[in-house]
Enzyme design. Structure first.
Site, mmCIF file in Angstrom:
data_model
loop_
_atom_site.group_PDB
_atom_site.id
_atom_site.type_symbol
_atom_site.label_atom_id
_atom_site.label_comp_id
_atom_site.label_asym_id
_atom_site.label_seq_id
_atom_site.Cartn_x
_atom_site.Cartn_y
_atom_site.Cartn_z
ATOM 1 N N ASP A 59 0.821 -1.215 0.000
ATOM 2 C CA ASP A 59 0.000 0.000 0.000
ATOM 3 C C ASP A 59 0.859 1.272 0.000
ATOM 4 O OD1 ASP A 59 0.683 -0.803 2.681
ATOM 5 O OD2 ASP A 59 -0.722 0.696 3.437
ATOM 6 N N HIS A 170 -1.629 7.048 6.730
ATOM 7 C CA HIS A 170 -2.974 6.476 6.903
ATOM 8 C C HIS A 170 -3.880 7.383 7.722
ATOM 9 C CE1 HIS A 170 -2.248 2.395 5.293
ATOM 10 N NE2 HIS A 170 -1.020 2.540 5.782
HETATM 11 FE FE FE Z 1 0.653 1.275 5.261
HETATM 12 ZN ZN ZN Z 2 3.186 -0.435 6.188
#
Ligand code: FE
Ligand code: ZN
Length: 254
Positions: A59, A170
């Site tokens: 990600d 995030h």
């Molecule tokens: Fe991540």
């Molecule tokens: Zn990570």
């Protein structure tokens, strides 16, 4: 001046596009996906010069190869991760600097979440791109780094100026804050922060960036010296690393 754009992608990831207007150079920090970056570049008529990766997780590097193929950008990542960052062109280490036109970033090694994790600190712009090491009111969980490494990495980041803007990868803020409130329900800064966060999330707005000052006041992983927090986890007067280890374990199952 450094222009910073924040692109929300996947469930809760942020890709950052950094642009130095004087030189025209542009970097993508941790492009999980290529297409949202390509779309934004086209919209602004920017050319992608670099990818700055903080670590190798999918990600964060998922867009690397397509972006490189489509733009010819150069990919920068940790020497320690050179075998697992797709398309890496330049390997960097702790205390190295990387340029984005007139803008200089210092590379700081922050192992813990992963053993090769690095962050990019733009001192003049007061901006830290910290991947999955430090989150708003939280920190990354352990994959192939150690708890001692993560502890030391967060100690290092705390030495940056309190006004440093924390651009993490995030949107984990609301859940992190709920955990923090179980530990320090009487922390007024935390209560106020969570009220702000609730307002922002209700409008589907980002709670990132925060500042290091806000983190020092609210983030349990930076507050292992708090008596209230130590009491909440049954470790009054406990060694900081022991308290930190307990916090990480509790958060893992929260
Ligand atoms: Fe991540
Ligand atoms: Zn990570």
């Amino acid at each position: 001046m450094l222009t910073i754009l924040q692109l929300p992608v996947l469930n809760d990831n942020y890709i950052y596009l950094l642009h130095d207007p004087l030189s025209g150079e542009t970097a993508a920090v941790d492009p999980a996906l290529a297409q949202p970056v390509l779309d934004e570049l086209a919209r602004r008529n920017w050319q992608l010069t670099y990818i700055f990766n903080t670590h190798h997780h999918g990600d964060h590097v998922g867009g690397n190869l397509e972006l490189k193929a489509r733009t010819g950008c150069q990919i920068i990542g940790a020497e320690a991760d050179k075998h697992r960052i797709p398309g890496i062109d330049r390997c960097v280490n702790d205390q190295d600097t990387v340029q984005l036109g007139q803008q200089t970033a210092q590379v700081i090694a922050t192992p813990g979440h992963t053993s090769g994790h690095i962050v990019y600190y733009f001192a003049a712009a007061n901006a830290l791109f910290c991947g999955d090491t430090l989150f708003v009111m939280g920190c990354g969980r352990l994959f192939d780094g150690t708890i001692g490494q993560l502890w030391q990495s967060l100690q290092t980041l705390q030495t940056l100026p309190a006004t440093t803007r924390i651009y993490c990868a995030h949107e984990y803020t609301q859940n992190n804050g709920r955990f923090a409130l179980t530990l320090e329900p009487d922390n007024v800064a935390l209560q106020e922060k969570m009220a702000d966060v609730a307002t922002l999330r209700a409008r589907q707005q980002a709670t990132v960036p925060s500042t290091l000052a806000q983190e020092l006041a609210t983030n349990p992983f930076l507050r292992t010296d708090s008596k209230a927090l130590q009491t909440a986890v049954g470790l009054q007067g406990g060694d900081s690393l022991v308290v930190f280890t307990r916090l990480r374990a509790l958060k893992d199952v929260f």
